[in-house]
Scaffold this active site. Structure first.
Site, PDB file in Angstrom:
ATOM      1  N   LYS A  54       0.849  -1.210   0.000  1.00 57.33           N
ATOM      2  CA  LYS A  54       0.000   0.000   0.000  1.00 57.33           C
ATOM      3  C   LYS A  54       0.874   1.247   0.000  1.00 57.33           C
ATOM      4  O   LYS A  54       0.639   2.194  -0.756  1.00 57.33           O
ATOM      5  CB  LYS A  54      -0.913   0.017   1.235  1.00 57.33           C
ATOM      6  CG  LYS A  54      -2.113  -0.899   1.103  1.00 57.33           C
ATOM      7  CD  LYS A  54      -2.832  -1.118   2.427  1.00 57.33           C
ATOM      8  CE  LYS A  54      -3.928  -2.177   2.270  1.00 57.33           C
ATOM      9  NZ  LYS A  54      -4.502  -2.627   3.524  1.00 57.33           N
ATOM     10  N   GLN A  98      -4.808  -1.215   9.726  1.00 56.39           N
ATOM     11  CA  GLN A  98      -4.742  -2.563   9.152  1.00 56.39           C
ATOM     12  C   GLN A  98      -5.374  -3.577  10.110  1.00 56.39           C
ATOM     13  O   GLN A  98      -5.016  -3.653  11.281  1.00 56.39           O
ATOM     14  CB  GLN A  98      -3.268  -2.923   8.882  1.00 56.39           C
ATOM     15  CG  GLN A  98      -3.073  -4.249   8.185  1.00 56.39           C
ATOM     16  CD  GLN A  98      -3.627  -4.267   6.760  1.00 56.39           C
ATOM     17  OE1 GLN A  98      -3.431  -3.341   5.987  1.00 56.39           O
ATOM     18  NE2 GLN A  98      -4.332  -5.326   6.423  1.00 56.39           N
ATOM     19  N   ASP A 121     -11.238   3.119   4.321  1.00 56.86           N
ATOM     20  CA  ASP A 121     -11.686   1.725   4.241  1.00 56.86           C
ATOM     21  C   ASP A 121     -13.212   1.636   4.201  1.00 56.86           C
ATOM     22  O   ASP A 121     -13.760   0.590   3.859  1.00 56.86           O
ATOM     23  CB  ASP A 121     -11.181   0.943   5.468  1.00 56.86           C
ATOM     24  CG  ASP A 121     -10.075  -0.047   5.107  1.00 56.86           C
ATOM     25  OD1 ASP A 121      -9.907  -0.339   3.913  1.00 56.86           O
ATOM     26  OD2 ASP A 121      -9.397  -0.516   6.038  1.00 56.86           O
TER      27      ASP A 121
END
Ligand code: NAP
Length: 300
Positions: A54, A98, A121
């Site tokens: 990422k 994460q 997200d």
């Protein structure tokens, strides 16, 4: 094999290219560089790989990448303090924590402490509610990537029968909301669904997000249907040598590709689209934060 292969790798490269162009324009015309902060707690090897890739792709599209690697025993208070700091930082437009988090940390509490406008997200309850009510939101990256591929393949999805197998908060449910938003007739199937093969057989669009290797065989697929395989499963591959493994999806690719109209492969289908959509969401967040028009085609 009859099906057209939907090349997620190439599509994702195209999306990242679009994002990079918009980022360059934002910098040139407005002096804004979108920034994505990724927070990793602990040393889970798979999470480390995701975070690294990422970060690399964030920089490649011209954005700033801020990585925060915290000890596995970081306290909830310290993690929440970091999120507060990132929420308040104007250089940070997107925040991603994460998952999974170590067991002593409350995932819901942590995710819901992110500023919803920076929740790239799309897991914050505000964004879930906005998506569910058809309002502008941050959309979870994996279903957004699936939607982009479906729109690209079909043009309009209006009136199509869609079956989503899987009802997780990160894939199945938001996927169903997005398909409904594009006027599909949507069925969500799960482990208690009766006659699953028959349910899948009536679908023009099948999205499989189950986490069971090759569970959906070709004879569940209506001829000509579009199959989006979200699953990423590692299985033994003795044919490649002792101890070797390979990745497969939730769909049995060979048999499904023989009847489907179009299908995403694993790897190289949905997977690459997820990070591309994370970058797209960060760009969208940066535009919204600065009152600028959002880029076309990169949001739901
Ligand atoms: P999850 O949270 O484990 O949810 C799996 C869903 O599948 C559940 O709703 C479960 O039903 C359903 N299910 C399980 N067994 C079933 C069966 N025999 N028949 C019908 N439904 C069944 O998984 P997830 O996070 O959504 O992920 C799904 C897959 O996508 C995994 O392989 C994951 O690795 C992959 N994934 C890929 C990406 C990407 O970037 N490509 C991103 C995220 C996830 P119940 O609710 O009834 O238990």
């Amino acid at each position: 094999m009859g099906a057209q292969i939907i090349d997620g790798k190439a599509f994702a490269a195209q999306v990242r290219g679009q994002v990079a162009e918009h980022v360059a324009t934002l910098k040139d015309n407005h002096g804004i560089t979108p920034g994505l902060a990724v927070v990793l707690v602990g040393e889970d090897p798979a999470s480390q790989v995701y975070v690294r890739s990422k970060g690399k792709m964030t920089v490649e599209v011209g954005m700033n990448s801020y990585e925060h690697k915290l000890d596995v025993d970081t306290s909830e208070a310290d993690l929440l303090a970091l999120i507060d700091q990132l929420n308040a930082d104007p250089a940070v437009h997107g925040i991603l924590v994460q998952l999974p988090l170590p067991g002593h940390l409350n995932e819901d509490l942590v995710i819901n402490s992110i500023d919803p406008a920076k929740d790239v997200d799309g897991f914050h309850i505000s964004n879930v509610g906005l998506l569910g009510t058809g309002q502008k939101s941050m959309v979870p990256c994996t279903p957004l990537g699936c939607l982009m591929m479906l729109r690209d393949h079909h043009g309009s999805l209006s009136g199509l029968d869609a079956v989503v197998v899987g009802r997780s908060n990160i894939v199945g449910k938001p996927m169903a909301q997005l398909l409904l938003g594009d006027s599909c007739t949507v069925t969500i199937a799960h482990s208690r669904t009766k006659d699953l093969p028959d349910v899948v057989r009536r679908a023009d669009i099948v999205v499989a997000a189950v986490g069971r290797p090759e569970m959906v065989p070709g004879d569940w697929i209506k001829p000509g249907a579009t199959v989006i395989d979200v699953g990423i499963n590692r299985i033994d591959a003795p044919e490649k040598g002792e101890g070797k493994t390979r990745l497969v999806g939730d769909v049995h690719y060979e048999s499904a590709a023989a009847v489907a109209g179009a299908i995403t492969p694993v790897p190289g289908g949905v997977g690459p689209m997820t990070i591309a959509c994370l970058l797209a969401n960060t760009l969208t967040a940066a535009c919204r934060a600065n009152g600028l028009p959002e880029p076309e085609g990169l949001t739901a």
